[in-house]
Design a protein around this motif. Structure first.
Motif, PDB file in Angstrom:
ATOM      1  N   ASP A  22       0.637  -0.920  -0.057  1.00 58.37           N
ATOM      2  CA  ASP A  22      -0.506   0.419   0.404  1.00 58.37           C
ATOM      3  C   ASP A  22       0.843   1.441  -0.067  1.00 58.37           C
ATOM      4  OD1 ASP A  22      -2.355  -1.115   0.398  1.00 58.37           O
ATOM      5  OD2 ASP A  22      -2.758  -2.424   1.970  1.00 58.37           O
ATOM      6  N   ARG A  78      -5.601   4.074  -3.367  1.00 59.90           N
ATOM      7  CA  ARG A  78      -4.859   4.460  -2.018  1.00 59.90           C
ATOM      8  C   ARG A  78      -4.858   5.769  -2.467  1.00 59.90           C
ATOM      9  NH1 ARG A  78      -5.656   1.734   1.681  1.00 59.90           N
ATOM     10  NH2 ARG A  78      -5.351   0.215   2.197  1.00 59.90           N
ATOM     11  N   TYR A  87       0.631   2.404   8.521  1.00 58.19           N
ATOM     12  CA  TYR A  87       1.402   0.798   7.005  1.00 58.19           C
ATOM     13  C   TYR A  87       2.754   1.131   7.011  1.00 58.19           C
ATOM     14  CZ  TYR A  87      -3.573   1.195   4.987  1.00 58.19           C
ATOM     15  OH  TYR A  87      -5.236   1.352   5.362  1.00 58.19           O
ATOM     16  N   ASN A  91       5.087  -2.054   7.575  1.00 59.68           N
ATOM     17  CA  ASN A  91       5.757  -2.212   6.558  1.00 59.68           C
ATOM     18  C   ASN A  91       7.113  -3.019   7.094  1.00 59.68           C
ATOM     19  OD1 ASN A  91       3.695  -2.539   4.415  1.00 59.68           O
ATOM     20  ND2 ASN A  91       4.277  -0.818   4.095  1.00 59.68           N
ATOM     21  N   ASN A 105      -1.829  -8.897   4.380  1.00 60.69           N
ATOM     22  CA  ASN A 105      -2.004  -8.202   4.538  1.00 60.69           C
ATOM     23  C   ASN A 105      -4.153  -8.179   5.882  1.00 60.69           C
ATOM     24  OD1 ASN A 105      -0.095  -6.666   5.297  1.00 60.69           O
ATOM     25  ND2 ASN A 105      -0.365  -5.754   3.331  1.00 60.69           N
ATOM     26  N   ASP A 120      -3.189  -6.810  11.461  1.00 59.55           N
ATOM     27  CA  ASP A 120      -2.934  -5.763  10.357  1.00 59.55           C
ATOM     28  C   ASP A 120      -2.477  -7.342   9.365  1.00 59.55           C
ATOM     29  OD1 ASP A 120      -4.059  -3.719  11.609  1.00 59.55           O
ATOM     30  OD2 ASP A 120      -2.174  -3.719  12.808  1.00 59.55           O
TER      31      ASP A 120
END
Length: 196
Positions: A22, A78, A87, A91, A105, A120
């Protein structure tokens, strides 16, 4: 000719990472795709600006543009959001755990008709689930409720083996609170500065 093909493949790889994750910071893209120095990474990212949008969040944060989504067949749109830090924290864990191929995810875990929780992220390592939770701006009462649901799911046999819970939070104080709430569970709690 081979140099052009190699660059196109690198572009696709970066765009596919953005499709999967994302939002990615410049340094995360640099790490994931071995882009070398900061200068080289910035130069590469500037060369693909028709496929990505970016905004500043300490450093540039990238996400797919319409052209980027079309190139890698991504349906998820997005936009710039204050939730991007959430996010990026998730990551950081993905990268720290070696980019597991089983990483997914927003995974729903549930017992039919009883309880449902969306973690998550989740990945499997050696037959064991690793459940990822990011605590960025969440109220501790929400985290406590989530942990209790995980206890119930564990007791109801949703997991073949007891899972490893991996949390990422923002402060040492919050880390201590989460560790206390997770007593009896196999849990690790990191703070964002552990990965800087």
């Amino acid at each position: 000719m081979q140099k052009v093909a190699k660059k196109e493949q690198r572009i696709d790889n970066v765009l596919l990472s953005l499709k999967k994750l994302d939002f990615l910071s410049r340094s995360q893209i640099q790490t994931l795709h071995n882009l070398g120095s900061d200068r080289n990474a910035q130069k590469f990212l500037k060369s693909i600006d028709k496929y990505v949008h970016s905004f500043r969040e300490g450093e540039n944060v990238y996400y797919l543009s319409k052209e980027g989504r079309e190139r890698v067949e991504c349906n998820k749109v997005r936009k710039k959001t204050i939730q991007a830090r959430h996010y990026l924290m998730r990551n950081s864990l993905y990268i720290a755990y070696g980019c597991p191929s089983t990483w997914e995810n927003e995974v729903a875990l549930e017992v039919e008709g009883y309880t449902k929780i969306i973690c998550d992220a989740n990945f499997e390592d050696n037959g064991r689930d690793h459940i990822i939770e990011v605590d960025y701006t969440q109220k501790m009462s929400v985290n406590k409720n989530k942990i209790e649901k995980y206890r119930i799911l564990s007791q109801l046999g949703v997991f073949e083996t007891p899972p490893m819970f991996i949390w990422m939070t923002t402060t040492e104080y919050r880390r201590k609170q989460l560790l206390k709430m997770c007593e009896g569970l196999d849990a690790q709690v990191f703070i964002i500065t552990d990965f800087l």
